[in-house]
Design a protein around this motif. Structure first.
Motif, PDB file in Angstrom:
ATOM      1  N   ILE A  38      38.248  33.986  30.658  1.00 48.98           N
ATOM      2  CA  ILE A  38      38.434  34.377  31.942  1.00 48.98           C
ATOM      3  C   ILE A  38      37.176  35.161  32.441  1.00 48.98           C
ATOM      4  N   LEU A  47      35.231  30.477  37.773  1.00 48.28           N
ATOM      5  CA  LEU A  47      36.733  30.923  37.943  1.00 48.28           C
ATOM      6  C   LEU A  47      37.454  30.495  39.172  1.00 48.28           C
ATOM      7  N   ALA A  87      45.505  32.901  36.454  1.00 47.63           N
ATOM      8  CA  ALA A  87      44.188  33.740  37.017  1.00 47.63           C
ATOM      9  C   ALA A  87      43.212  32.436  37.722  1.00 47.63           C
TER      10      ALA A  87
END
Length: 93
Positions: A38, A47, A87
């Motif tokens: 991440i 991301l 995420a």
């Protein structure tokens, strides 16, 4: 359709006994690598357009399996509960 994806597996995640020891080792196997993925996607600006989904194989009941002792016990599956986090990809908290 046409979206690239990568699927990673952690073999042997399923633990029904010796949870105090097994879960510590299994968490060490995945926590830093998951955070690094991440962090790397975020640093590279990827991301926002990449959805990361981390999921376990089944939720767990609060019932013990096998011998109940502070140093060795297990848990059974809960087929209607799953542990996941997401995420990136525009997911909002």
């Amino acid at each position: 359709n046409g979206v690239r994806f990568v699927q990673l597996y952690h073999q042997g995640w399923d633990a029904h006994d010796n949870l105090p020891n097994q879960m510590i080792g299994q968490a060490k196997d995945v926590d830093q690598a998951s955070a690094a993925l991440i962090t790397d996607l975020k640093q590279r600006g990827l991301l926002d357009e990449t959805l990361v989904i981390w999921g376990g194989e089944f939720g767990r009941t609060n019932y013990c399996q096998g011998k109940i002792a502070p140093e060795n016990y297990g848990r059974d599956h809960h087929p209607r509960a799953f542990s996941i986090f997401m995420a990136g990809g525009g997911v909002k908290s």
